[in-house]
Design a protein around this motif. Structure first.
Motif, PDB file in Angstrom:
ATOM      1  N   MET A 104       6.248   2.437   2.654  1.00 18.53           N
ATOM      2  CA  MET A 104       6.817   2.216   3.984  1.00 18.53           C
ATOM      3  C   MET A 104       7.718   0.990   3.921  1.00 18.53           C
ATOM      4  N   GLN A 105       8.912   1.150   4.435  1.00 14.76           N
ATOM      5  CA  GLN A 105       9.929   0.106   4.356  1.00 14.76           C
ATOM      6  C   GLN A 105       9.570  -1.130   5.183  1.00 14.76           C
ATOM      7  N   ILE A 106      10.359  -2.161   5.039  1.00 15.48           N
ATOM      8  CA  ILE A 106      10.157  -3.408   5.776  1.00 15.48           C
ATOM      9  C   ILE A 106      10.101  -3.107   7.274  1.00 15.48           C
ATOM     10  N   GLY A 107       9.059  -3.611   7.929  1.00 16.42           N
ATOM     11  CA  GLY A 107       8.879  -3.395   9.355  1.00 16.42           C
ATOM     12  C   GLY A 107       8.116  -2.120   9.691  1.00 16.42           C
ATOM     13  N   VAL A 108       7.752  -1.337   8.670  1.00 15.93           N
ATOM     14  CA  VAL A 108       7.054  -0.067   8.901  1.00 15.93           C
ATOM     15  C   VAL A 108       5.626  -0.186   8.370  1.00 15.93           C
ATOM     16  N   GLU A 109       4.672   0.032   9.281  1.00 15.63           N
ATOM     17  CA  GLU A 109       3.253  -0.022   8.921  1.00 15.63           C
ATOM     18  C   GLU A 109       2.477   0.960   9.790  1.00 15.63           C
ATOM     19  N   HIS A 110       1.425   1.534   9.220  1.00 15.53           N
ATOM     20  CA  HIS A 110       0.527   2.377  10.009  1.00 15.53           C
ATOM     21  C   HIS A 110      -0.808   2.453   9.271  1.00 15.53           C
ATOM     22  N   ALA A 111      -1.781   1.668   9.736  1.00 10.56           N
ATOM     23  CA  ALA A 111      -3.056   1.530   9.033  1.00 10.56           C
ATOM     24  C   ALA A 111      -3.813   2.853   8.907  1.00 10.56           C
ATOM     25  N   GLU A 112      -3.852   3.651   9.975  1.00 12.31           N
ATOM     26  CA  GLU A 112      -4.624   4.899   9.936  1.00 12.31           C
ATOM     27  C   GLU A 112      -4.010   5.897   8.965  1.00 12.31           C
ATOM     28  N   ALA A 113      -2.695   6.035   8.996  1.00 13.80           N
ATOM     29  CA  ALA A 113      -2.022   6.954   8.066  1.00 13.80           C
ATOM     30  C   ALA A 113      -2.193   6.467   6.628  1.00 13.80           C
ATOM     31  N   ALA A 114      -2.102   5.159   6.434  1.00 14.48           N
ATOM     32  CA  ALA A 114      -2.302   4.592   5.099  1.00 14.48           C
ATOM     33  C   ALA A 114      -3.710   4.906   4.596  1.00 14.48           C
ATOM     34  N   ALA A 115      -4.696   4.767   5.469  1.00 17.10           N
ATOM     35  CA  ALA A 115      -6.087   5.035   5.081  1.00 17.10           C
ATOM     36  C   ALA A 115      -6.268   6.502   4.695  1.00 17.10           C
ATOM     37  N   ARG A 116      -5.623   7.423   5.418  1.00 10.13           N
ATOM     38  CA  ARG A 116      -5.716   8.852   5.075  1.00 10.13           C
ATOM     39  C   ARG A 116      -5.132   9.109   3.687  1.00 10.13           C
ATOM     40  N   ALA A 117      -3.995   8.489   3.404  1.00 10.90           N
ATOM     41  CA  ALA A 117      -3.364   8.678   2.094  1.00 10.90           C
ATOM     42  C   ALA A 117      -4.237   8.077   0.995  1.00 10.90           C
ATOM     43  N   GLU A 118      -4.735   6.869   1.228  1.00 10.15           N
ATOM     44  CA  GLU A 118      -5.569   6.206   0.224  1.00 10.15           C
ATOM     45  C   GLU A 118      -6.855   6.998  -0.039  1.00 10.15           C
ATOM     46  N   ALA A 119      -7.390   7.634   0.996  1.00 13.55           N
ATOM     47  CA  ALA A 119      -8.594   8.453   0.831  1.00 13.55           C
ATOM     48  C   ALA A 119      -8.336   9.644  -0.080  1.00 13.55           C
ATOM     49  N   ARG A 120      -7.083  10.057  -0.179  1.00 10.73           N
ATOM     50  CA  ARG A 120      -6.688  11.157  -1.068  1.00 10.73           C
ATOM     51  C   ARG A 120      -6.261  10.649  -2.448  1.00 10.73           C
ATOM     52  N   GLY A 121      -6.403   9.339  -2.679  1.00 16.45           N
ATOM     53  CA  GLY A 121      -6.051   8.779  -3.982  1.00 16.45           C
ATOM     54  C   GLY A 121      -4.591   8.403  -4.131  1.00 16.45           C
ATOM     55  N   VAL A 122      -3.879   8.336  -3.012  1.00 16.87           N
ATOM     56  CA  VAL A 122      -2.457   7.982  -3.031  1.00 16.87           C
ATOM     57  C   VAL A 122      -2.326   6.475  -2.796  1.00 16.87           C
ATOM     58  N   ASP A 123      -1.528   5.815  -3.634  1.00 14.22           N
ATOM     59  CA  ASP A 123      -1.257   4.391  -3.428  1.00 14.22           C
ATOM     60  C   ASP A 123      -0.336   4.232  -2.226  1.00 14.22           C
ATOM     61  N   VAL A 124      -0.557   3.181  -1.434  1.00 13.36           N
ATOM     62  CA  VAL A 124       0.250   2.949  -0.240  1.00 13.36           C
ATOM     63  C   VAL A 124       0.780   1.520  -0.254  1.00 13.36           C
TER      64      VAL A 124
END
Length: 155
Positions: A104-124
């Motif tokens: 996610m670019q500068i100024g872009v964040e989303h904790a819940e979406a990041a957690a979903r991706a990380e739960a699937r083994g994707v680096d965020v």
């Protein structure tokens, strides 16, 4: 968010194919010059923007969504507002079973979406720019007068 230089460098080294979501056709927009820069550094950049679907940017046909990309990508680079992130992440997780990174670019964040991706083994990575990080970690920013902390004999 704090990310180690080694971890960011690993991501940028292993990545080969990047979907840039929200890329602009306007050369003064950050999404344009970041995508261009990444392409010039040897990454295969797939431009994603429904407004410009079918147009050609950097030798690649612009697609309207991640689901239109043939083959997988290693990274999805998001140039959209934070509120658009969940839908993009969900689509990426659905269509790219081997996805390695959501960036996610500068100024872009989303904790819940990041957690979903990380739960699937994707680096965020959130609130960072791969162009800036590449330049910093691979010793290119010194040309602009920035101290990178990377020792190199390249001038």
């Amino acid at each position: 968010m704090t990310y180690s230089d080694a971890w960011l460098k690993t991501i940028l080294t292993r990545t080969k194919r990047i979907a840039v979501v929200g890329v602009s056709m306007n050369p003064v927009r950050p999404s344009y010059y970041v995508a261009r820069y990444l392409g010039l550094r040897g990454y295969q950049v797939i431009p994603v923007n429904p407004r410009h679907k079918g147009e050609v940017l950097f030798g690649q046909t612009v697609v309207g969504s991640l689901g239109e990309i043939e083959g997988g990508v290693d990274m999805v680079d998001i140039f959209r507002r934070s509120e658009a992130v969940p839908e993009i992440v969900d689509e990426a997780l659905e269509v790219f079973p081997n996805l390695q990174t959501i960036w996610m670019q500068i100024g872009v964040e989303h904790a819940e979406a990041a957690a979903r991706a990380e739960a699937r083994g994707v680096d965020v990575v959130q609130n960072r720019c791969p162009k800036i990080e590449y330049q910093r970690l691979f010793g290119e920013l010194r040309q602009g007068g920035f101290a990178t902390g990377v020792i190199s004999s390249k001038l």
